[in-house]
Enzyme design. Structure first.
Site, PDB file in Angstrom:
ATOM      1  N   CYS A 133       0.807  -1.223   0.000  1.00  0.00           N
ATOM      2  CA  CYS A 133       0.000   0.000   0.000  1.00  0.00           C
ATOM      3  C   CYS A 133       0.842   1.277   0.000  1.00  0.00           C
ATOM      4  CB  CYS A 133      -0.987   0.004   1.166  1.00  0.00           C
ATOM      5  SG  CYS A 133      -0.254  -0.232   2.791  1.00  0.00           S
ATOM      6  N   HIS A 271      -2.647   1.112   7.398  1.00  0.00           N
ATOM      7  CA  HIS A 271      -2.720   1.123   5.944  1.00  0.00           C
ATOM      8  C   HIS A 271      -2.316   2.505   5.436  1.00  0.00           C
ATOM      9  CE1 HIS A 271      -4.191  -0.043   2.006  1.00  0.00           C
ATOM     10  NE2 HIS A 271      -5.089   0.914   1.986  1.00  0.00           N
TER      11      HIS A 271
END
Length: 384
Positions: A133, A271
């Site tokens: 990510c 994230h």
């Protein structure tokens, strides 16, 4: 350091836990449709340009880094749609859960100052790359694509092996350890560094702060990382402090060889997401003011400084970035170039995407009225 359940699951690679805590798929009814997903050929062309730039950069070149120093923004055309259509379009490309967390009134991280809205509003773009990510976010922020061919991960791994990052990293980590009341032996530091280098080269392996700093060197531009300050449990009680938020500078490179145009990313729920502004005018540049202060007035941490540099953070930020004060808020300028100044493949991707939006959402009332009148005439003739 305070770590959330997601951080721990990432560290020990417990994929089954990560799937529960951070599901990769969007909820039903909220299908994601990024421009690069809709137009893979154009995304591949951009990826090739990025790869060429990365190779040129590692060879010491500095003439053609446009693909690394570009900045993506939500296309201007989105603003022209009715509000209900605009919400549908944004739901396709944004991480709405991340936005809710980052804009939480109890601890806002982005879009907290009315002085910077609406012209400098930031939007978190969706990416589904758990483990990758950070790299997806970086390329989304520059070019609107994800790191599907792992070019950026490969460059990150190469940078950790070839740049002399370890001495500065060690000094900063040892200082952090001392502030937290512990120390480590040399072999422990070297093992930690070795693990960081190894992780960088493994696809889907999760990345952390050191990798963000190394990535600033790969891209030759600063990275502003936003993130919640407090880690809370299920009872909404603060159980630790997050460390990701701050300013990451390519401190080992000559400033003259780097861009002063920063990327904006965020770390939320374990994230990484990229933060992008809204294009003000396709034919001209768009300036976004990124606050580098908290709502309480504290400067964001500048990571990986040497001991002798501690205390000079504000001056160092001004050396590396274009700063200005907006109603007492220290900001750094992010510039999104006019479309004609961006890499050709990026121009094509945006053009195809905006054409697709018009095809999907723009109605043709005049044509409809003619058809309706014709249909009504035919019905009347049939009646007569």
């Amino acid at each position: 350091r305070g770590e959330s359940l997601v951080d721990i699951a990432l560290k020990f690679q417990h994929q089954e836990i990560l799937k529960v805590l951070c599901p990769d798929e969007a909820p039903e009814g909220a299908v994601k449709r990024l421009p690069s997903h809709s137009f893979p050929s154009e995304a591949t062309a951009i990826s090739k340009q990025v790869s060429a730039c990365l190779e040129d950069s590692f060879k010491g070149g500095s003439q053609d880094l446009l693909a690394l120093h570009s900045t993506f923004a939500l296309p201007f055309e989105i603003q022209g749609f009715p509000e209900d259509i605009k919400r549908r379009i944004l739901a396709e490309v944004l991480d709405l859960d991340a936005r809710e967390t980052l804009e939480d009134e109890s601890e806002p991280v982005i879009n907290w100052s009315s002085s910077l809205l609406p012209h400098s509003r930031l939007h978190p773009l969706h990416n589904g790359g758990m483990g990758d990510c950070l790299l997806h976010s970086a390329l989304l922020a520059t070019s609107g694509i994800e790191d599907r061919d792992l070019a950026l991960r490969s460059a990150l791994s190469r940078a950790l092996k070839t740049l002399n990052l370890y001495p500065r990293w060690l000094e900063a980590r040892a200082r952090e350890a001392a502030l937290n009341g512990y120390r480590a032996d040399d072999w422990q530091w070297r093992k930690e560094w070795s693990d960081l280098v190894r992780t960088a080269q493994l696809p889907k392996a999760s990345l952390e702060q050191t990798h963000v700093w190394a990535l600033a060197h790969v891209l030759r531009r600063p990275i502003i990382m936003y993130g919640v300050h407090s880690i809370k449990n299920f009872r909404d009680e603060v159980v630790g402090l997050a460390q990701h938020q701050g300013i990451y500078l390519p401190l080992l490179l000559e400033r003259a060889l780097c861009s002063t145009n920063p990327l904006a990313l965020a770390y939320v729920r374990g994230h990484y997401v990229c933060l992008v502004g809204e294009e003000a005018d396709p034919s001209g540049s768009t300036l976004i003011q990124l606050p580098v202060m908290t709502p309480g007035g504290a400067l964001l941490p500048v990571h990986f400084l040497r001991d002798m540099e501690v205390g000079r953070e504000a001056g160092i930020v001004r050396e590396w970035l274009s700063c200005r004060s907006v109603d007492g808020i220290l900001c750094v300028e992010q510039r999104c170039s006019a479309r004609a100044e961006r890499p050709p493949a990026c121009q094509v991707l945006v053009a195809r995407y905006t054409e697709d939006l018009r095809r999907r959402f723009v109605t043709k009332p005049v044509a409809c009225e003619v058809d309706d009148e014709a249909g009504e005439g035919q019905r009347n003739e049939a009646t007569d």
